[in-house]
Design a protein around this motif. Structure first.
Motif, PDB file in Angstrom:
ATOM      1  N   TYR A 166      18.627   9.138  40.346  1.00  0.00           N
ATOM      2  CA  TYR A 166      18.236  10.456  40.852  1.00  0.00           C
ATOM      3  C   TYR A 166      18.580  10.522  42.341  1.00  0.00           C
ATOM      4  CZ  TYR A 166      15.721  11.100  36.466  1.00  0.00           C
ATOM      5  OH  TYR A 166      15.405  11.232  35.130  1.00  0.00           O
ATOM      6  N   CYS A 172      11.437  13.914  38.527  1.00  0.00           N
ATOM      7  CA  CYS A 172      11.826  12.539  38.198  1.00  0.00           C
ATOM      8  C   CYS A 172      10.826  11.919  37.222  1.00  0.00           C
ATOM      9  CB  CYS A 172      11.933  11.710  39.478  1.00  0.00           C
ATOM     10  SG  CYS A 172      12.435   9.998  39.200  1.00  0.00           S
ATOM     11  N   GLY A 174      16.691  15.671  35.501  1.00  0.00           N
ATOM     12  CA  GLY A 174      17.642  15.498  36.595  1.00  0.00           C
ATOM     13  C   GLY A 174      18.350  16.766  37.013  1.00  0.00           C
TER      14      GLY A 174
END
Length: 507
Positions: free
Chosen positions: A175, A433, A438
């Motif tokens: 991420y 997250c 995402g």
């Protein structure tokens, strides 16, 4: 009912400025709202030799502005643990694993782990390889890695860094955070476009004259002079934040509003941005550096006088440029971007400038009217910060005899109360997250193409031996930034400096 998220957070750089200003307050807000309850724990790591008790006191200090109760502080900070850690020492990772496994059992965390790398990128590869080799990543739950920018210094360093990280984590586990993607009005771009037929039907070259994106800061580089000497505004802002906004504005409508579909359309839009030759880059992108200046009674020093800045620095604190998007939707529509330090006002806004009507039927009504020959273009403005909302400028009839046209504005701004209760960008992104979403993070394909676009501009400037253009502090950039649009027959829509000049506060 609010979903409780279960995870162990390990924050590398837990004593740093980012952790104190953004991460701990954001985690507390998630705790206060019930997104984090009993089944979470946080390990802070850094080189300093702190105890758990001292670490918890530091965390408490970061929460003062949120006005927590004593009960909230005790419950929340009781989930924090500290380990002194040298990221290059394998034994320290063994100690970290022991603590992580213990907390996993104590808090029933099911092997769910989030690793937040809030430190310099040169350590990313070392940290991730040790997380894998020392088996700190688990096989029973999820493992997710949050990375702060900068992600490399150019395409080749970014590619090398990505390969190192991908040896321990796959792309779905990574991420790459861009906090602008967590801002309310950046996320609202898709809602405005795809939720309103009147805009999406006109969102193309047939109706849009140009697009203008401004990321303006009124502050100077402050304590970041050393960082800026290596980065400059091009890498600091254009490569990530600005190009992310461009991709959201330029992308085609996804088939469904999902992470995969949105990513695919954003990557297609970025791939359609023309990569210039070095000569084209010099024609389409300009730069500047702030010098001393004054706004009203406040005086400002030049960039070269800032701390940790070389006296002969040629690093840009301002960038303005024009992107061309070579696809059917946008062929011939310039996307103008600008960003800079020490500008007139702080503000991030997008102006969508629509084409004027092809025929002015009111032209013959009153030739004495100053605007009789010109109908102003409609402009949709999206305000991202500090005010948040949007406006649409229209042409209406002036009150009275005749048909003189008069500009009117339909304006909506979120109230301070609404925004005060809205999640902060980091809070949104951390929760995304936790949920495995995402959508609002940057993926490798986006990072890679952004570097390819920007690297050419950087190389062109590095070969330029002419002195860098300058602009007085508190203005909106050097003259070449205005000439860039004037040469195309356009002008910047947002000109906050004009008010100050009209009121004799800016020379």
């Amino acid at each position: 009912m609010t979903k409780e998220n279960i995870a162990l957070f390990t924050i590398f750089g837990g004593t740093g400025d980012l952790a104190k200003r953004k991460l701990y307050p954001s985690l507390f807000r998630l705790f206060r709202k019930g997104n984090l309850k009993k089944h979470f724990a946080i390990i802070g790591t850094a080189r300093r030799d702190w105890t758990d008790e001292y670490y918890r006191e530091i965390v408490k200090e970061t929460l003062v502005d949120l006005d927590p109760t004593e009960k909230e502080l005790a419950e929340f900070c009781g989930h924090f643990y500290y380990q002194a850690h040298n990221v290059t020492d394998t034994e320290h990772y063994d100690t970290l694993k022991t603590l992580a496994d213990k907390l996993d059992e104590d808090y029933q965390l099911q092997g769910n782990r989030i690793f937040y790398l809030a430190m310099a990128p040169q350590f990313f590869g070392t940290i991730t390889s040790h997380l894998a080799s020392q088996e700190i990543v688990t096989e029973t739950g999820f493992n997710r890695l949050i990375i702060e920018k900068p992600f490399g210094n150019d395409f080749y360093s970014a590619e090398k860094l990505n390969k190192e990280i991908r040896e321990a984590f796959n792309e779905e586990q990574i991420y790459r955070i861009d906090h602008y993607l967590g801002k309310e009005m950046v996320q609202n771009i898709s809602a405005i476009r795809f939720g309103n037929t009147i805009f999406e039907a006109l969102w193309n070259k047939n109706y849009i004259d140009n697009v203008q994106i401004t990321f303006a800061e009124s502050i100077g580089v402050e304590e970041r002079g050393g960082y800026y000497e290596k980065s400059g505004a091009l890498k600091d802002m254009i490569q990530n934040h600005v190009l992310q906004v461009v991709s959201l504005l330029a992308m085609d409508e996804p088939s469904v509003f999902s992470q995969e579909a949105i990513l695919a359309e954003k990557v297609k839009a970025l791939n359609a941005i023309r990569i210039y030759t070095e000569e084209e880059a010099r024609q389409n992108f300009v730069r500047g550096q702030y010098r001393e200046g004054q706004l009203d009674s406040q005086k400002f020093i030049s960039y070269k006088e800032e701390h940790n800045v070389h006296e002969d620095s040629q690093i840009e604190t301002f960038v303005a440029g024009k992107f061309h998007i070579d696809n059917f939707r946008w062929e011939g529509v310039p996307f103008y971007v600008r960003t800079g330090k020490r500008l007139t006002e702080k503000g991030t806004r997008i102006s969508i400038v629509f084409k004027p009507v092809p025929v002015n039927v009111f032209r013959e009504q009153d030739q004495k009217a100053p605007d009789a020959e010109t109908i102003q273009s409609n402009v949709l403005t999206i305000y991202i910060q500090p005010t948040e909302g949007f406006s649409l400028s229209l042409n209406g009839k002036e009150v009275g005899q005749g048909f003189n046209l008069h500009p009117v504005k339909l304006d909506f701004r979120h109230s301070s109360e609404t925004m005060g209760n809205s999640p902060e960008a980091y809070e949104k992104l951390i929760l995304d997250c936790l949920n495995g979403d995402g959508t609002n993070f940057t993926h490798w394909d986006e990072v890679a193409q952004s570097w390819r676009i920007v690297d050419v501009i950087r190389r062109a400037w590095d070969k330029d031996s002419d002195p860098i253009p300058t602009y007085p502090s508190a203005t909106m950039g050097p003259k070449c930034a205005f000439d860039l649009l004037k040469n195309d027959g356009f002008d910047w829509i947002w000109k906050p400096d004009e008010w100050y000049r009209d009121n004799h506060k800016l020379s």
